[in-house]
Motif scaffolding. Sequence first.
Motif, short mmCIF file in Angstrom:
data_model
loop_
_atom_site.label_atom_id
_atom_site.label_comp_id
_atom_site.label_asym_id
_atom_site.label_seq_id
_atom_site.Cartn_x
_atom_site.Cartn_y
_atom_site.Cartn_z
N MET A 95 5.39 -10.86 2.31
CA MET A 95 5.28 -9.40 1.82
C MET A 95 4.43 -8.41 1.90
O MET A 95 4.42 -7.45 2.26
N SER A 96 3.07 -9.13 1.85
CA SER A 96 1.84 -8.26 2.06
C SER A 96 1.92 -7.70 3.49
O SER A 96 1.30 -6.65 3.90
N GLY A 97 2.54 -8.36 4.50
CA GLY A 97 2.74 -7.72 5.68
C GLY A 97 3.50 -6.44 5.95
O GLY A 97 3.57 -5.70 6.77
N GLU A 98 4.43 -6.20 4.89
CA GLU A 98 5.30 -5.06 4.77
C GLU A 98 4.66 -3.99 4.41
O GLU A 98 4.95 -2.63 4.41
N LEU A 99 3.40 -4.16 3.58
CA LEU A 99 2.65 -3.17 3.04
C LEU A 99 1.87 -2.44 3.95
O LEU A 99 1.15 -3.03 4.86
N PRO A 100 1.60 -1.17 3.88
CA PRO A 100 0.79 -0.36 4.87
C PRO A 100 -0.69 -0.80 4.89
O PRO A 100 -1.04 -1.27 3.72
N PRO A 101 -1.30 -0.61 5.63
CA PRO A 101 -2.70 -1.22 5.94
C PRO A 101 -3.69 -0.45 4.60
O PRO A 101 -4.34 -1.33 4.16
N GLN A 102 -3.48 0.68 4.49
CA GLN A 102 -4.18 1.33 3.30
C GLN A 102 -3.88 0.71 1.89
O GLN A 102 -4.90 0.38 1.03
N VAL A 103 -2.60 0.26 1.69
CA VAL A 103 -2.19 -0.50 0.50
C VAL A 103 -2.96 -1.74 0.46
O VAL A 103 -3.29 -2.11 -0.76
N GLN A 104 -2.99 -2.44 1.54
CA GLN A 104 -3.32 -3.80 1.53
C GLN A 104 -4.98 -3.67 1.17
O GLN A 104 -5.45 -4.49 0.57
N ASN A 105 -5.74 -2.73 1.80
CA ASN A 105 -6.89 -2.55 1.36
C ASN A 105 -7.52 -2.45 0.08
O ASN A 105 -8.32 -2.70 -0.37
N GLN A 106 -6.59 -1.42 -0.44
CA GLN A 106 -6.65 -0.94 -1.96
C GLN A 106 -6.38 -2.47 -2.78
O GLN A 106 -7.08 -2.77 -3.78
N LEU A 107 -5.37 -3.12 -2.52
CA LEU A 107 -5.09 -4.41 -3.21
C LEU A 107 -6.26 -5.25 -2.94
O LEU A 107 -6.98 -5.96 -4.00
N ALA A 108 -7.02 -5.43 -1.71
CA ALA A 108 -7.98 -6.20 -1.70
C ALA A 108 -9.19 -5.66 -2.47
O ALA A 108 -10.10 -6.66 -2.95
N GLN A 109 -9.52 -4.33 -2.49
CA GLN A 109 -10.31 -3.94 -3.27
C GLN A 109 -10.33 -4.17 -4.85
O GLN A 109 -11.39 -4.43 -5.55
N LEU A 110 -9.23 -4.01 -5.37
CA LEU A 110 -8.70 -4.42 -6.74
C LEU A 110 -9.30 -5.73 -7.07
O LEU A 110 -9.96 -6.02 -7.98
N GLN A 111 -8.62 -6.70 -6.16
CA GLN A 111 -8.98 -8.08 -6.44
C GLN A 111 -10.57 -8.40 -6.26
O GLN A 111 -11.07 -8.86 -7.03
N GLN A 112 -11.20 -7.79 -5.50
CA GLN A 112 -12.71 -7.82 -5.43
C GLN A 112 -13.48 -7.29 -6.69
O GLN A 112 -14.32 -7.79 -7.24
N LEU A 113 -12.81 -6.04 -6.95
CA LEU A 113 -13.48 -5.58 -8.37
C LEU A 113 -13.15 -6.57 -9.57
O LEU A 113 -13.97 -6.68 -10.50
N GLN A 114 -12.06 -7.16 -9.82
CA GLN A 114 -11.67 -8.17 -10.70
C GLN A 114 -12.74 -9.28 -10.71
O GLN A 114 -12.98 -9.50 -11.76
N GLN A 115 -12.74 -9.64 -9.52
CA GLN A 115 -13.89 -10.76 -9.38
C GLN A 115 -15.19 -10.38 -9.89
O GLN A 115 -15.78 -11.17 -10.53
#
Length: 120
Positions: free
Chosen positions: A1-21
């Motif tokens: 599913m994440s392969g279907e998301l634009p790179p910008q959205v994937q990057n934002q999701l990764a940043q959110l996960q990092q902030l959560q950690q």
Amino acid sequence: MSGELPPQVQNQLAQLQQLQQQAQALVAQKSQIELLKKEAEAAIKELDKSPDDVVVYKNVGELMLRSDKATLMTELKERVDLLDLRLKTVAKQEERIQSRFNQLQDQLRQSLGQMPPRGG
């Protein structure tokens, strides 16, 4: 599913996960500092009940060294002050992370709202 998301959205999701950690790590750090502060305050309270000429010992690494009440009281109060300062620093870090998290969340919502619907 994440392969279907634009790179910008994937990057934002990764940043959110990092902030959560980071937020979770700060919560653990804050709990540890609060525990140390409570222990120091309890020691001050007990020491305060003791007579001025009481024989006291303090842990220094693996050793227990004899000390006097006044010196130990000063050290404990300084420790509480230092722990208070660390708690304030952690609180500021939490605020910054929360603010950045909210900002990223809003950006992510906008990005997802602009995506064309998937056919299926």
